[in-house]
Design a protein around this motif. Structure first.
Motif, PDB file in Angstrom:
ATOM      1  N   PRO A  28       0.817  -1.228   0.000  1.00 33.67           N
ATOM      2  CA  PRO A  28       0.000   0.000   0.000  1.00 33.67           C
ATOM      3  C   PRO A  28       0.843   1.267   0.000  1.00 33.67           C
ATOM      4  O   PRO A  28       0.465   2.266  -0.600  1.00 33.67           O
ATOM      5  CB  PRO A  28      -0.828  -0.129   1.278  1.00 33.67           C
ATOM      6  CG  PRO A  28      -0.850  -1.592   1.576  1.00 33.67           C
ATOM      7  CD  PRO A  28       0.473  -2.109   1.126  1.00 33.67           C
ATOM      8  N   GLU A  29       2.013   1.234   0.692  1.00 31.61           N
ATOM      9  CA  GLU A  29       2.863   2.415   0.732  1.00 31.61           C
ATOM     10  C   GLU A  29       3.374   2.777  -0.660  1.00 31.61           C
ATOM     11  O   GLU A  29       3.418   3.958  -1.037  1.00 31.61           O
ATOM     12  CB  GLU A  29       4.051   2.186   1.679  1.00 31.61           C
ATOM     13  CG  GLU A  29       3.680   2.159   3.154  1.00 31.61           C
ATOM     14  CD  GLU A  29       3.165   0.790   3.600  1.00 31.61           C
ATOM     15  OE1 GLU A  29       3.136  -0.134   2.750  1.00 31.61           O
ATOM     16  OE2 GLU A  29       2.798   0.656   4.772  1.00 31.61           O
ATOM     17  N   LEU A  30       3.752   1.764  -1.451  1.00 32.85           N
ATOM     18  CA  LEU A  30       4.219   2.024  -2.811  1.00 32.85           C
ATOM     19  C   LEU A  30       3.092   2.578  -3.682  1.00 32.85           C
ATOM     20  O   LEU A  30       3.295   3.502  -4.470  1.00 32.85           O
ATOM     21  CB  LEU A  30       4.773   0.740  -3.433  1.00 32.85           C
ATOM     22  CG  LEU A  30       6.109   0.230  -2.894  1.00 32.85           C
ATOM     23  CD1 LEU A  30       6.477  -1.093  -3.556  1.00 32.85           C
ATOM     24  CD2 LEU A  30       7.207   1.247  -3.116  1.00 32.85           C
ATOM     25  N   ARG A  31       1.903   2.002  -3.548  1.00 32.60           N
ATOM     26  CA  ARG A  31       0.785   2.472  -4.363  1.00 32.60           C
ATOM     27  C   ARG A  31       0.379   3.896  -3.974  1.00 32.60           C
ATOM     28  O   ARG A  31       0.082   4.715  -4.834  1.00 32.60           O
ATOM     29  CB  ARG A  31      -0.400   1.517  -4.212  1.00 32.60           C
ATOM     30  CG  ARG A  31      -1.651   1.895  -4.983  1.00 32.60           C
ATOM     31  CD  ARG A  31      -1.391   2.143  -6.458  1.00 32.60           C
ATOM     32  NE  ARG A  31      -0.968   0.956  -7.181  1.00 32.60           N
ATOM     33  CZ  ARG A  31      -0.875   0.881  -8.499  1.00 32.60           C
ATOM     34  NH1 ARG A  31      -1.186   1.926  -9.251  1.00 32.60           N
ATOM     35  NH2 ARG A  31      -0.452  -0.218  -9.078  1.00 32.60           N
ATOM     36  N   TRP A  32       0.393   4.200  -2.660  1.00 30.44           N
ATOM     37  CA  TRP A  32       0.074   5.562  -2.233  1.00 30.44           C
ATOM     38  C   TRP A  32       1.116   6.548  -2.753  1.00 30.44           C
ATOM     39  O   TRP A  32       0.777   7.678  -3.132  1.00 30.44           O
ATOM     40  CB  TRP A  32      -0.009   5.648  -0.714  1.00 30.44           C
ATOM     41  CG  TRP A  32      -1.351   5.320  -0.151  1.00 30.44           C
ATOM     42  CD1 TRP A  32      -1.674   4.278   0.670  1.00 30.44           C
ATOM     43  CD2 TRP A  32      -2.572   6.039  -0.375  1.00 30.44           C
ATOM     44  NE1 TRP A  32      -3.021   4.307   0.971  1.00 30.44           N
ATOM     45  CE2 TRP A  32      -3.598   5.373   0.351  1.00 30.44           C
ATOM     46  CE3 TRP A  32      -2.894   7.173  -1.116  1.00 30.44           C
ATOM     47  CZ2 TRP A  32      -4.911   5.798   0.348  1.00 30.44           C
ATOM     48  CZ3 TRP A  32      -4.213   7.615  -1.126  1.00 30.44           C
ATOM     49  CH2 TRP A  32      -5.209   6.932  -0.392  1.00 30.44           C
ATOM     50  N   SER A  33       2.389   6.153  -2.763  1.00 28.78           N
ATOM     51  CA  SER A  33       3.429   7.012  -3.306  1.00 28.78           C
ATOM     52  C   SER A  33       3.199   7.274  -4.787  1.00 28.78           C
ATOM     53  O   SER A  33       3.362   8.404  -5.270  1.00 28.78           O
ATOM     54  CB  SER A  33       4.805   6.368  -3.096  1.00 28.78           C
ATOM     55  OG  SER A  33       5.830   7.179  -3.613  1.00 28.78           O
ATOM     56  N   PHE A  34       2.793   6.240  -5.511  1.00 24.44           N
ATOM     57  CA  PHE A  34       2.471   6.379  -6.936  1.00 24.44           C
ATOM     58  C   PHE A  34       1.283   7.315  -7.138  1.00 24.44           C
ATOM     59  O   PHE A  34       1.309   8.187  -8.014  1.00 24.44           O
ATOM     60  CB  PHE A  34       2.160   4.991  -7.496  1.00 24.44           C
ATOM     61  CG  PHE A  34       1.694   4.994  -8.929  1.00 24.44           C
ATOM     62  CD1 PHE A  34       2.568   5.268  -9.964  1.00 24.44           C
ATOM     63  CD2 PHE A  34       0.370   4.708  -9.238  1.00 24.44           C
ATOM     64  CE1 PHE A  34       2.138   5.257 -11.281  1.00 24.44           C
ATOM     65  CE2 PHE A  34      -0.075   4.703 -10.551  1.00 24.44           C
ATOM     66  CZ  PHE A  34       0.823   4.983 -11.569  1.00 24.44           C
ATOM     67  N   ILE A  35       0.250   7.162  -6.326  1.00 22.68           N
ATOM     68  CA  ILE A  35      -0.943   8.014  -6.435  1.00 22.68           C
ATOM     69  C   ILE A  35      -0.590   9.471  -6.164  1.00 22.68           C
ATOM     70  O   ILE A  35      -1.045  10.377  -6.876  1.00 22.68           O
ATOM     71  CB  ILE A  35      -2.032   7.516  -5.465  1.00 22.68           C
ATOM     72  CG1 ILE A  35      -2.578   6.160  -5.937  1.00 22.68           C
ATOM     73  CG2 ILE A  35      -3.171   8.533  -5.353  1.00 22.68           C
ATOM     74  CD1 ILE A  35      -3.507   5.489  -4.948  1.00 22.68           C
ATOM     75  N   ARG A  36       0.230   9.723  -5.138  1.00 23.36           N
ATOM     76  CA  ARG A  36       0.643  11.101  -4.844  1.00 23.36           C
ATOM     77  C   ARG A  36       1.428  11.686  -6.012  1.00 23.36           C
ATOM     78  O   ARG A  36       1.298  12.872  -6.336  1.00 23.36           O
ATOM     79  CB  ARG A  36       1.480  11.143  -3.561  1.00 23.36           C
ATOM     80  CG  ARG A  36       0.662  11.000  -2.277  1.00 23.36           C
ATOM     81  CD  ARG A  36       1.509  11.345  -1.063  1.00 23.36           C
ATOM     82  NE  ARG A  36       2.547  10.357  -0.839  1.00 23.36           N
ATOM     83  CZ  ARG A  36       2.390   9.271  -0.082  1.00 23.36           C
ATOM     84  NH1 ARG A  36       1.237   9.037   0.521  1.00 23.36           N
ATOM     85  NH2 ARG A  36       3.381   8.427   0.085  1.00 23.36           N
ATOM     86  N   LYS A  37       2.245  10.841  -6.642  1.00 29.07           N
ATOM     87  CA  LYS A  37       3.022  11.289  -7.807  1.00 29.07           C
ATOM     88  C   LYS A  37       2.088  11.751  -8.926  1.00 29.07           C
ATOM     89  O   LYS A  37       2.289  12.822  -9.515  1.00 29.07           O
ATOM     90  CB  LYS A  37       3.889  10.131  -8.298  1.00 29.07           C
ATOM     91  CG  LYS A  37       4.680  10.394  -9.564  1.00 29.07           C
ATOM     92  CD  LYS A  37       5.956  11.115  -9.281  1.00 29.07           C
ATOM     93  CE  LYS A  37       6.850  11.190 -10.500  1.00 29.07           C
ATOM     94  NZ  LYS A  37       8.123  11.858 -10.248  1.00 29.07           N
ATOM     95  N   ILE A  38       1.057  10.963  -9.207  1.00 26.89           N
ATOM     96  CA  ILE A  38       0.122  11.291 -10.290  1.00 26.89           C
ATOM     97  C   ILE A  38      -0.613  12.592  -9.986  1.00 26.89           C
ATOM     98  O   ILE A  38      -0.700  13.480 -10.846  1.00 26.89           O
ATOM     99  CB  ILE A  38      -0.887  10.153 -10.502  1.00 26.89           C
ATOM    100  CG1 ILE A  38      -0.163   8.859 -10.831  1.00 26.89           C
ATOM    101  CG2 ILE A  38      -1.867  10.515 -11.621  1.00 26.89           C
ATOM    102  CD1 ILE A  38       0.803   8.955 -11.967  1.00 26.89           C
ATOM    103  N   TYR A  39      -1.152  12.715  -8.790  1.00 21.07           N
ATOM    104  CA  TYR A  39      -1.931  13.904  -8.470  1.00 21.07           C
ATOM    105  C   TYR A  39      -1.053  15.154  -8.410  1.00 21.07           C
ATOM    106  O   TYR A  39      -1.531  16.262  -8.688  1.00 21.07           O
ATOM    107  CB  TYR A  39      -2.700  13.707  -7.174  1.00 21.07           C
ATOM    108  CG  TYR A  39      -3.946  12.869  -7.355  1.00 21.07           C
ATOM    109  CD1 TYR A  39      -4.976  13.309  -8.180  1.00 21.07           C
ATOM    110  CD2 TYR A  39      -4.084  11.633  -6.744  1.00 21.07           C
ATOM    111  CE1 TYR A  39      -6.115  12.549  -8.373  1.00 21.07           C
ATOM    112  CE2 TYR A  39      -5.218  10.861  -6.934  1.00 21.07           C
ATOM    113  CZ  TYR A  39      -6.226  11.327  -7.752  1.00 21.07           C
ATOM    114  OH  TYR A  39      -7.353  10.568  -7.958  1.00 21.07           O
TER     115      TYR A  39
END
Length: 244
Positions: A28-39
């Motif tokens: 989940p930490e990696l996916r949240w980091s990816f999501i923050r990158k996109i936004y």
């Protein structure tokens, strides 16, 4: 195993360790980091769009050049097709830094000019209303999609229906160009477009949560940015038709 890009190899910001959706296998930490990158990328795109659009709207010689001269009309046509042309090299270099960001910047600026020229024929009140409505809808649908994903809902089934709806909108727009149907038809078109791109916001946000791989951050940002811009244009079309 997911292909971790350099930005994910850095220290990951603290985030929720809870799965974003049932049966989530990745970190989940990696996916949240990816999501923050996109936004973050989308936020920069929107700020750049607002800046370029404001310049076009407020500096009248730009509008006069694009609408009253032959060279300006040619440039206007180029601005309309330039974002789509830029997507071709972007599809090849989307993993090449910094070329991918350079192409993304060109894509955003050219599209921002087109949006600004559209807004230049609209009153400030209508533009502000469209901006507020777009912000409220995007935030609401994004929050809903995250909430729904957490509870196991999946929106991947929307893909074929939304693609078919976009094809209908494209055909309808060509009909409007050659056979104008009046203000009511314009409002209907804008309403249908708004519904379709609301669906795309949910669909692409669901993909962002579950399906985009870490090396597809450029495409994820492009998809969400286009959803937001198209929703704004759709709402602007409705409000402008109602204001005349």
């Amino acid at each position: 195993m997911w292909d971790q890009q350099p930005f994910l190899k850095d220290d990951i910001e603290s985030g929720s360790s809870q799965p974003l959706y049932p049966m989530m296998l990745e970190s989940p930490e990696l996916r949240w980091s990816f999501i923050r990158k996109i936004y973050s990328i989308v936020a920069i795109q929107l700020l750049l769009t607002a800046a370029v659009g404001s310049l076009v709207v407020t500096y009248h010689p730009i509008v006069i050049f694009f609408t009253t001269t032959n060279a300006g009309l040619a440039c206007y046509l180029l601005l309309i097709i330039a974002p789509f042309i830029t997507l071709c090299p972007l599809s090849y270099y989307y993993q090449r830094h910094p070329i991918n960001y350079l192409l993304l910047g060109i894509f955003t600026i050219t599209l921002a000019f087109a949006v600004g020229l559209t807004c230049s024929f609209t009153s400030g009140k209508v533009i502000l209303e469209a901006v507020i409505l777009t912000a409220v809808v995007v935030v609401s649908l994004t929050g809903f999609t995250f909430w729904a994903a957490k509870r196991g809902y999946d929106f991947n089934f929307l893909g074929p229906f939304l693609f078919g709806a976009v094809m209908v909108l494209i055909v309808f727009s060509f009909i409007q160009i050659f056979f104008p149907l009046g203000k009511i038809s314009v409002m209907i078109y804008g309403g249908l477009s708004a519904i379709v791109f609301c669906g795309y916001i949910v669909y692409d946000t669901d993909n962002l949560i579950k399906r985009y791989t870490y090396d597809e951050y450029i495409w994820a940002a492009v998809a969400l940015y286009l959803d937001i811009i198209n929703l704004f244009i759709s709402l602007l079309t409705i409000l402008r038709a109602a204001d005349t």
